[in-house]
Each structure stands twice: as structure tokens, then as C-alpha cells.
Scaffold this motif. Sequence first.
Motif, PDB file in Angstrom:
ATOM      1  N   MET A 168       0.795  -1.231   0.000  1.00 29.65           N
ATOM      2  CA  MET A 168       0.000   0.000   0.000  1.00 29.65           C
ATOM      3  C   MET A 168       0.830   1.285   0.000  1.00 29.65           C
ATOM      4  O   MET A 168       0.577   2.174  -0.814  1.00 29.65           O
ATOM      5  CB  MET A 168      -0.978  -0.007   1.190  1.00 29.65           C
ATOM      6  N   PRO A 169       1.816   1.442   0.883  1.00 26.53           N
ATOM      7  CA  PRO A 169       2.565   2.708   0.884  1.00 26.53           C
ATOM      8  C   PRO A 169       3.380   2.926  -0.390  1.00 26.53           C
ATOM      9  O   PRO A 169       3.635   4.069  -0.764  1.00 26.53           O
ATOM     10  CB  PRO A 169       3.490   2.562   2.104  1.00 26.53           C
ATOM     11  N   TYR A 170       3.791   1.858  -1.032  1.00 26.66           N
ATOM     12  CA  TYR A 170       4.625   1.972  -2.232  1.00 26.66           C
ATOM     13  C   TYR A 170       3.797   2.354  -3.460  1.00 26.66           C
ATOM     14  O   TYR A 170       4.266   3.095  -4.323  1.00 26.66           O
ATOM     15  CB  TYR A 170       5.362   0.660  -2.498  1.00 26.66           C
ATOM     16  N   PHE A 171       2.570   1.840  -3.545  1.00 25.72           N
ATOM     17  CA  PHE A 171       1.745   2.081  -4.721  1.00 25.72           C
ATOM     18  C   PHE A 171       0.580   3.038  -4.462  1.00 25.72           C
ATOM     19  O   PHE A 171      -0.206   3.329  -5.368  1.00 25.72           O
ATOM     20  CB  PHE A 171       1.193   0.750  -5.257  1.00 25.72           C
ATOM     21  N   GLY A 172       0.445   3.521  -3.197  1.00 31.95           N
ATOM     22  CA  GLY A 172      -0.639   4.442  -2.881  1.00 31.95           C
ATOM     23  C   GLY A 172      -2.008   3.802  -2.998  1.00 31.95           C
ATOM     24  O   GLY A 172      -2.978   4.443  -3.401  1.00 31.95           O
ATOM     25  N   THR A 173      -2.108   2.533  -2.641  1.00 30.93           N
ATOM     26  CA  THR A 173      -3.341   1.767  -2.793  1.00 30.93           C
ATOM     27  C   THR A 173      -3.951   1.439  -1.439  1.00 30.93           C
ATOM     28  O   THR A 173      -3.444   1.852  -0.392  1.00 30.93           O
ATOM     29  CB  THR A 173      -3.054   0.470  -3.557  1.00 30.93           C
ATOM     30  N   THR A 174      -5.029   0.682  -1.445  1.00 31.81           N
ATOM     31  CA  THR A 174      -5.657   0.188  -0.224  1.00 31.81           C
ATOM     32  C   THR A 174      -5.755  -1.335  -0.321  1.00 31.81           C
ATOM     33  O   THR A 174      -5.409  -1.934  -1.344  1.00 31.81           O
ATOM     34  CB  THR A 174      -7.070   0.769  -0.036  1.00 31.81           C
ATOM     35  N   THR A 175      -6.266  -1.945   0.718  1.00 34.41           N
ATOM     36  CA  THR A 175      -6.414  -3.405   0.699  1.00 34.41           C
ATOM     37  C   THR A 175      -7.468  -3.853  -0.313  1.00 34.41           C
ATOM     38  O   THR A 175      -7.565  -5.039  -0.619  1.00 34.41           O
ATOM     39  CB  THR A 175      -6.809  -3.948   2.090  1.00 34.41           C
ATOM     40  N   PHE A 176      -8.251  -2.911  -0.820  1.00 34.70           N
ATOM     41  CA  PHE A 176      -9.287  -3.245  -1.805  1.00 34.70           C
ATOM     42  C   PHE A 176      -8.799  -3.032  -3.233  1.00 34.70           C
ATOM     43  O   PHE A 176      -9.610  -2.948  -4.165  1.00 34.70           O
ATOM     44  CB  PHE A 176     -10.539  -2.399  -1.564  1.00 34.70           C
ATOM     45  N   ASN A 398      11.077  -2.666  -0.685  1.00 32.19           N
ATOM     46  CA  ASN A 398      11.959  -1.721  -0.003  1.00 32.19           C
ATOM     47  C   ASN A 398      13.108  -1.292  -0.904  1.00 32.19           C
ATOM     48  O   ASN A 398      13.610  -0.168  -0.803  1.00 32.19           O
ATOM     49  CB  ASN A 398      12.505  -2.341   1.290  1.00 32.19           C
ATOM     50  N   THR A 399      13.540  -2.194  -1.781  1.00 32.39           N
ATOM     51  CA  THR A 399      14.669  -1.882  -2.664  1.00 32.39           C
ATOM     52  C   THR A 399      14.242  -1.391  -4.039  1.00 32.39           C
ATOM     53  O   THR A 399      14.937  -0.569  -4.655  1.00 32.39           O
ATOM     54  CB  THR A 399      15.569  -3.121  -2.837  1.00 32.39           C
ATOM     55  N   LEU A 400      13.091  -1.879  -4.523  1.00 27.99           N
ATOM     56  CA  LEU A 400      12.688  -1.561  -5.896  1.00 27.99           C
ATOM     57  C   LEU A 400      11.283  -0.967  -6.002  1.00 27.99           C
ATOM     58  O   LEU A 400      10.800  -0.739  -7.109  1.00 27.99           O
ATOM     59  CB  LEU A 400      12.751  -2.832  -6.762  1.00 27.99           C
ATOM     60  N   GLY A 401      10.634  -0.706  -4.871  1.00 29.20           N
ATOM     61  CA  GLY A 401       9.265  -0.209  -4.893  1.00 29.20           C
ATOM     62  C   GLY A 401       9.108   1.092  -5.664  1.00 29.20           C
ATOM     63  O   GLY A 401       8.204   1.241  -6.492  1.00 29.20           O
TER      64      GLY A 401
END
Length: 481
Positions: A168-176, A398-401
Motif C-alpha cells: 500500500m505505501p509503495y503504490f498508494g493503494t488500499t487493501t481493496f 523496499n529496494t525496488l518499490g
Amino acid sequence: MGLAGIVLALALLMWLAYRGWSVLLLSPAAALLAAAISGEPLLAHWTQTFMPGAARFIAQWFPMFLLGGLFGKLMDDSGSIKSIANFLTAKLGVRRTMLSVVLASAVVTYGGVSVFVAFFVLVPMTRELFRAANIPARLMPAAIGLGAFTFTMSVMPGTPSVNNAIPMPYFGTTTFAAPGLGIVTSIVIAAFGMWWLKRAEARARHAGEVYVDTADTAPVIDEMSRERATAAGDFDPAEFEHGKRSIGEPPFILALLPLVVVISVNFLMSLLVLPNLDLTFLAADRWGAVTSAAVAGVWSVVVALTAAIVTLIVINYRRLPSLRESLDAGAKGSVLPIMTVASLVGFGAVIAALPAFKAVQDAVLEVPGGPLVSLVVAMNALAGLTGTASGGMAIVLNTLGETYMQLATEHGIDPALMHRLTTISAGTLDALPHNGTVLLLLQISHLTHRESYLDMVMTVIVSVIIGLAVAFVLGSTFGSF
């Protein structure tokens, strides 16, 4: 030499972890070995690279691990998990034993209960059902695994598991993220898994196999099993016996209510509440200069789990013999898993900082087929090597997100599609024989790899690979939906 050091460090980490060594010790040791072979400063990498990487993971995910541990323990001690499992199996009956086990496993884990907590309830229940239906006990882990750690772990939209939350934090998404794609893929996984289970049951009956009791004694979770399990899950099995359980069980509706609260509140927070709040203040330095998209997904799950915990305590207050002990056990049960995964993330941070990692990064990103293929390959490889979906996923992202997010923007790929393919990919080869979840389930069931693992491969690995293929084709063709 630098590249050889990375390969050697990863090989030692994987081999010694399988031998039962603590990842808390292995991760920094393997990271420093790679740094030494690369001629890099050791102390600087330990305190300035490894520790900040591990600390960032803890700072970001400790609320979810903590609340998840509390929720799972309270669901168990209140008798809610047992109530749900008993109701579903009673309604479906002995003739639908396989479906009963899969459905009961899926319901409790989709609602946010740790698989490790669920195992201690599901295994005795499954044993009784298999005994009544005269189904060989060796098929128990395959049935529980299909329901507990395939589609409910990382595929179904809204599942509050750590594995579904990490992207979620890497792609700005939610669990849905990509709900339609997740539902279709879940159906494919469940359908193939059920087909295999019914086929295995029919073949066993044709061969004259019958139910033979495995040991009914309570399993003893040794330190080796504990170390392996905590690297792959979000609850320390050693805390399961702490706290006090209710003698009785709540009615099915009351037992189910906290799970409904988790999903519904998560949905409301993710799609209705937070998107309509003014969160521009987060851009200030005092809040880490982040965007709302980077934290909204985590906040949604945290609020959902908190609401479910409060609901659970209110409706089961008289059924919790010692609330303080249950809360203590749940909180302590979250510590070792998050520290273990954070240590793996610290290892990945050191590897990513080495000069030779550029060659690894280029090789991963240049996999033929574009960013989605590269992402799928990277997730499968790291999850398989480390034996943990969450650890492998955290290392890659963490390395490529940031790189994958940039590629998604450049190629017009919906981040929600990246999220869903990430979680599905990490949930395939993570279930290889050295996976802690697999090992713990077999130990609790008093079964061995030789007896049960082939059927587990079909229900928890092959089924998810087929689902991943379907999700990839649909996502590549139609995008996220």
C-alpha cells in the motif's frame, strides 16, 4: 566479488534459517558478510544501513502487527473462532467435509485472524470431521491450507492481512486494490483447490484408505518451529497457550460480528471516509512530508482492527476469563514476528546499498516482458528463497518499490494492478517445504511432509500459480478492475 558476496549471503541466510537458526541473528550476520566481501565498511552498514531499514519497517507496520495479534488472541480466547467453525461444519454436514474445512478456514482468516491462532482451533475441528467422514488424516493440511493461506491471505480484496497491506505505501493503494481481479482470482484458486481435494478424497476411498488417528496430544512448539513460523506469519506460536480461554462459545452471529466490523469499517475508511478528508497537513515535515495515499491504507486497517477489538470485548466481556492476560498474550505475540521480518528488511537494505546490487537490479528490471513480468518474477523468487511472503515482498519493495512505481507511471499501468499482482506473486513459492506456516501446520497436525506435502503443493502452490496466471492475463488485457 561483490555479486558473489550477495549470492553467498543469501544462500547462507536461507540454509541456516531452514536449519532453525534465528533470522534475528542471521540477517545482520549475512548482511555484514556481503558487505565484507564487497569491501564496504561493516559498522557503518550495520548502524547506518541495516538498522534504519529495519526501523522503518517497524515504524510503519507495528500498529498492524500489534492490533492483529490482539484481535486474533481475543477471537480465540472468547471462543469466537470455535463458534464460527462449529456452526459452518454443522450446517454443511459430514458429506461436505472438505468444503466445511475450507470455508471455516477462509472465513476466520479473511476476517483478520492470524493463521497461526486459527490453526490451533481448525486442526482439532478438522480431525473430528475427518474421523466422522472416514477421510485420511493426511489430507487435513491441504484442506486447511487452501482456506487459510491462499486467497484469503493475499488475493481477496479487503483482507486485512499484513501480506495484503505491505504494497500500500509503495503504490498508494488500499487493501481493496483491483477488487474484481481479486475476486475472479480467488474463485479460480478455490475452485482448483476444491477439485483437487475432492479428487484426492475419491482416490483415497477407491484405494481403501480410511481415517487413522494421528496423535491427539497437544503439539509442543519447539524453538526451531517457532523461529521458522515467526518469519512467515504475524503471531508468535509460543504465546498461544498464554491467556485464558472461555469455557463457552458466543452464538454464531455474535462470533461473526467482529469479522464483519473489520471488513466493513476497512471498506468505509478506505473508500468513503479518508478520501473525503483534508489530509494536506501530512505534507509538513513534522508528519514526515508524506502524501495521504502513502498512509491512508494503513490507517484504514488500523481503525478497522481497533473497532473490531472494541466490539469483540464489549460483546464477549463475560466470556473472557482474564482480559488482561489475553491482551498481554496478543501484544507479546506480535513482537517476534515483526522483529523477524524487519531484520530481513534490514538485510535487504544492506544488499541494496552495495555497489554490486546495480547488476542485480538491472537483471531484474530487464526481464523480458515488461514491468509486470519483472515484478512477478522478483516476488516469486524472493518469497521462495526466504520462505516468507511478507519478508520477500518487503525486501523487493523496499529496494525496488519506487522504481516499479515509476515504471507503472511510464507504462500507464494502474498501481492497483501492481498491488494485486505483487500480493498474489508473493503467495506462491513462499509455501515451499521450508516455509514456517507449512511446518507449523504439519507439526500441529502431527503429520509429515512425506504424508501430506504433495497435496499441499497442489492446493496452496499450484492453485495460486494458476490464479496468478489468470490474474496476469486479465490484468494485462483489461487492466485493473
